[in-house]
Design a protein around this motif. Structure first.
Motif, PDB file in Angstrom:
ATOM      1  N   SER A 116      -6.449 -10.438  -2.270  1.00 32.34           N
ATOM      2  CA  SER A 116      -5.199 -11.163  -2.546  1.00 32.34           C
ATOM      3  C   SER A 116      -4.869 -11.134  -4.035  1.00 32.34           C
ATOM      4  N   GLU A 117      -5.876 -11.367  -4.884  1.00 35.79           N
ATOM      5  CA  GLU A 117      -5.635 -11.388  -6.331  1.00 35.79           C
ATOM      6  C   GLU A 117      -5.267 -10.002  -6.856  1.00 35.79           C
ATOM      7  N   LEU A 118      -5.944  -8.961  -6.342  1.00 31.17           N
ATOM      8  CA  LEU A 118      -5.640  -7.602  -6.793  1.00 31.17           C
ATOM      9  C   LEU A 118      -4.203  -7.215  -6.442  1.00 31.17           C
ATOM     10  N   VAL A 119      -3.776  -7.549  -5.227  1.00 30.95           N
ATOM     11  CA  VAL A 119      -2.403  -7.245  -4.821  1.00 30.95           C
ATOM     12  C   VAL A 119      -1.410  -8.009  -5.687  1.00 30.95           C
ATOM     13  N   SER A 120      -1.674  -9.286  -5.906  1.00 28.67           N
ATOM     14  CA  SER A 120      -0.769 -10.125  -6.727  1.00 28.67           C
ATOM     15  C   SER A 120      -0.666  -9.598  -8.152  1.00 28.67           C
ATOM     16  N   GLU A 121      -1.797  -9.204  -8.735  1.00 34.60           N
ATOM     17  CA  GLU A 121      -1.795  -8.683 -10.105  1.00 34.60           C
ATOM     18  C   GLU A 121      -0.955  -7.419 -10.219  1.00 34.60           C
ATOM     19  N   ASN A 122      -1.123  -6.515  -9.278  1.00 36.87           N
ATOM     20  CA  ASN A 122      -0.374  -5.259  -9.319  1.00 36.87           C
ATOM     21  C   ASN A 122       1.109  -5.474  -9.028  1.00 36.87           C
ATOM     22  N   VAL A 123       1.411  -6.422  -8.173  1.00 36.22           N
ATOM     23  CA  VAL A 123       2.818  -6.742  -7.885  1.00 36.22           C
ATOM     24  C   VAL A 123       3.506  -7.257  -9.142  1.00 36.22           C
ATOM     25  N   ARG A 124       2.807  -8.083  -9.925  1.00 36.88           N
ATOM     26  CA  ARG A 124       3.388  -8.621 -11.163  1.00 36.88           C
ATOM     27  C   ARG A 124       3.698  -7.504 -12.163  1.00 36.88           C
ATOM     28  N   VAL A 125       2.842  -6.477 -12.192  1.00 38.08           N
ATOM     29  CA  VAL A 125       3.057  -5.349 -13.109  1.00 38.08           C
ATOM     30  C   VAL A 125       4.334  -4.595 -12.763  1.00 38.08           C
ATOM     31  N   PHE A 126       4.608  -4.424 -11.460  1.00 39.25           N
ATOM     32  CA  PHE A 126       5.761  -3.634 -11.032  1.00 39.25           C
ATOM     33  C   PHE A 126       7.022  -4.471 -10.827  1.00 39.25           C
ATOM     34  N   ALA A 127       6.917  -5.769 -10.927  1.00 38.72           N
ATOM     35  CA  ALA A 127       8.072  -6.638 -10.655  1.00 38.72           C
ATOM     36  C   ALA A 127       9.222  -6.384 -11.623  1.00 38.72           C
ATOM     37  N   GLU A 128       8.914  -6.270 -12.918  1.00 37.44           N
ATOM     38  CA  GLU A 128       9.982  -6.101 -13.917  1.00 37.44           C
ATOM     39  C   GLU A 128      10.685  -4.745 -13.783  1.00 37.44           C
ATOM     40  N   PRO A 129       9.952  -3.606 -13.670  1.00 39.41           N
ATOM     41  CA  PRO A 129      10.659  -2.326 -13.474  1.00 39.41           C
ATOM     42  C   PRO A 129      11.552  -2.327 -12.237  1.00 39.41           C
ATOM     43  N   LEU A 130      11.113  -2.986 -11.175  1.00 36.95           N
ATOM     44  CA  LEU A 130      11.940  -3.058  -9.965  1.00 36.95           C
ATOM     45  C   LEU A 130      13.179  -3.915 -10.216  1.00 36.95           C
ATOM     46  N   ASN A 131      12.988  -4.989 -10.954  1.00 34.08           N
ATOM     47  CA  ASN A 131      14.103  -5.891 -11.255  1.00 34.08           C
ATOM     48  C   ASN A 131      15.170  -5.195 -12.105  1.00 34.08           C
ATOM     49  N   LEU A 132      14.753  -4.323 -13.021  1.00 35.71           N
ATOM     50  CA  LEU A 132      15.702  -3.603 -13.875  1.00 35.71           C
ATOM     51  C   LEU A 132      16.609  -2.683 -13.053  1.00 35.71           C
ATOM     52  N   ARG A 133      16.132  -2.255 -11.899  1.00 33.52           N
ATOM     53  CA  ARG A 133      16.945  -1.393 -11.024  1.00 33.52           C
ATOM     54  C   ARG A 133      17.588  -2.197  -9.893  1.00 33.52           C
ATOM     55  N   SER A 134      17.582  -3.510 -10.036  1.00 37.70           N
ATOM     56  CA  SER A 134      18.186  -4.421  -9.035  1.00 37.70           C
ATOM     57  C   SER A 134      17.575  -4.227  -7.648  1.00 37.70           C
ATOM     58  N   ILE A 135      16.262  -3.943  -7.625  1.00 38.03           N
ATOM     59  CA  ILE A 135      15.537  -3.776  -6.358  1.00 38.03           C
ATOM     60  C   ILE A 135      14.940  -5.115  -5.955  1.00 38.03           C
ATOM     61  N   THR A 136      15.179  -5.535  -4.729  1.00 35.20           N
ATOM     62  CA  THR A 136      14.643  -6.797  -4.214  1.00 35.20           C
ATOM     63  C   THR A 136      13.177  -6.624  -3.832  1.00 35.20           C
ATOM     64  N   LEU A 137      12.325  -7.484  -4.373  1.00 30.23           N
ATOM     65  CA  LEU A 137      10.893  -7.437  -4.074  1.00 30.23           C
ATOM     66  C   LEU A 137      10.527  -8.637  -3.206  1.00 30.23           C
ATOM     67  N   GLN A 138      10.072  -8.357  -1.990  1.00 27.95           N
ATOM     68  CA  GLN A 138       9.664  -9.413  -1.062  1.00 27.95           C
ATOM     69  C   GLN A 138       8.148  -9.343  -0.876  1.00 27.95           C
ATOM     70  N   THR A 139       7.469 -10.459  -1.050  1.00 31.45           N
ATOM     71  CA  THR A 139       6.006 -10.476  -0.919  1.00 31.45           C
ATOM     72  C   THR A 139       5.566 -11.537   0.082  1.00 31.45           C
ATOM     73  N   GLU A 140       4.573 -11.172   0.887  1.00 29.19           N
ATOM     74  CA  GLU A 140       3.909 -12.104   1.806  1.00 29.19           C
ATOM     75  C   GLU A 140       2.412 -11.847   1.680  1.00 29.19           C
ATOM     76  N   ILE A 141       1.788 -12.490   0.720  1.00 27.00           N
ATOM     77  CA  ILE A 141       0.378 -12.233   0.414  1.00 27.00           C
ATOM     78  C   ILE A 141      -0.460 -13.419   0.876  1.00 27.00           C
TER      79      ILE A 141
END
Length: 313
Positions: A172-197
């Motif tokens: 769970s922590e590994l997935v959350s950490e990696n999601v946080r890294v990619f959240a900003e680049p996705l946000n810059l392209r107006s990509i919606t990020l949905q997580t269920e961890i």
């Protein structure tokens, strides 16, 4: 009665009466074959008995002898096949090992010139300013350097598949950490990020490799999701199995089978891959990591225009 040395007369008479009662002229009674016929004068009935016990014993001997010879031949052939197979496969295995070693050695040798080219290009840009030629050199050098890193990682996976050190880690922590890294680049392209961890999901695996796996799948989703699209990350534990789903929308679904996406250097659209900076090797690395950690990974196309990757550990 005559020639009844093997039995007494009473037994022979009893046997004769029994076969007469059966009403057949030819047959078998116990270990004897018999034939009933009339005498030359026609006034007497002659019954001839033949002891077949030796014949049966011969059949049994032939059966066991044939079986023994057959099994011996089969075992001999098995050893011959094993011996010849080793001799035939050995050059193939040796060539594969040499190829792996070549990739590793070549990768390490190429890394130094690439670093020198990149450093010289950056120095040249400092003195003369950036131009389209220096920019192309730098971009392609960075791209080639990334490709070499992935090739070295694949070679390392192949060489040390049996030497993986596994520890209990928080998936769970590994997935959350990696999601946080990619959240900003996705946000810059107006990509919606949905997580269920699901929290507190613990697995026994190699931490570095699992983190690399998550990063590869998220990077793949980031590269190929259409602008204003959607990326879904879901981690859940059901029974004894743990599933990680990473799904992204795309402009259109590919025409090739999903399993082909894991082939090394596979590219469905070369121009698109060059544009996004992909090497056609990331998903192959992901599959190697999953298999090394005793899991499975599958790809699926879903309507409307979604590609999903599911890792089961």
């Amino acid at each position: 009665m005559s020639r009844t040395s093997l039995v007494d007369e009473a037994s022979a008479e009893e046997l004769a009466l029994r076969v007469l009662d059966e009403g057949t002229s030819v047959g078998k009674a116990g270990k004897y074959r018999y034939q009933i016929s009339n005498s030359h004068t026609g006034n007497e009935t002659v019954i001839v008995f033949l002891d077949t016990s030796e014949e049966i014993l011969s059949y049994v001997r032939v059966l066991f002898l044939s079986g023994g010879i057959g099994i011996s031949c089969w075992i001999l052939m098995l050893f011959m096949v094993m011996f010849l197979s080793k001799k035939a496969i050995f050059p193939i295995v040796e060539n594969m090992e040499r190829q792996k070693q070549f990739v590793t050695n070549a990768g390490h040798e190429i890394k130094t010139p690439l670093a020198v080219i990149l450093a010289n290009t950056e120095a040249m840009e400092l003195y003369n300013g950036e131009n389209k030629w220096s920019k192309n050199i730098r971009e392609q050098t960075v791209r080639l350097n990334g490709l070499m890193k992935n090739l070295l990682l694949l070679a390392k996976m192949d060489e040390s598949a049996a030497e993986i050190i596994k520890t209990e880690i928080s998936f769970s922590e590994l997935v959350s950490e990696n999601v946080r890294v990619f959240a900003e680049p996705l946000n810059l392209r107006s990509i919606t990020l949905q997580t269920e961890i699901q929290p507190n999901v613990i697995i026994k695996a190699n931490k570095e490799q699992i983190s690399q796996l998550i990063s590869i799948l998220l990077d793949n989703a980031s590269k190929y999701t259409n602008n204003r699209g959607t990326v879904i990350v879901r981690l859940q534990k059901s029974d004894k199995r743990i599933k990680l789903l990473i799904k992204n929308s795309c402009e259109k679904l590919l025409d090739t089978p999903p399993d082909k996406l894991f082939d090394r250097f596979y590219r469905d659209d070369k121009a698109r891959t060059q544009k996004t900076g992909g090497y056609g090797i990331g998903l192959s690395v992901a599959r190697s990591i999953v298999l090394a950690n005793k899991g499975s990974i599958t790809a699926e196309y879903e309507n409307p225009n979604f590609v999903s990757f599911t890792v089961t550990l």
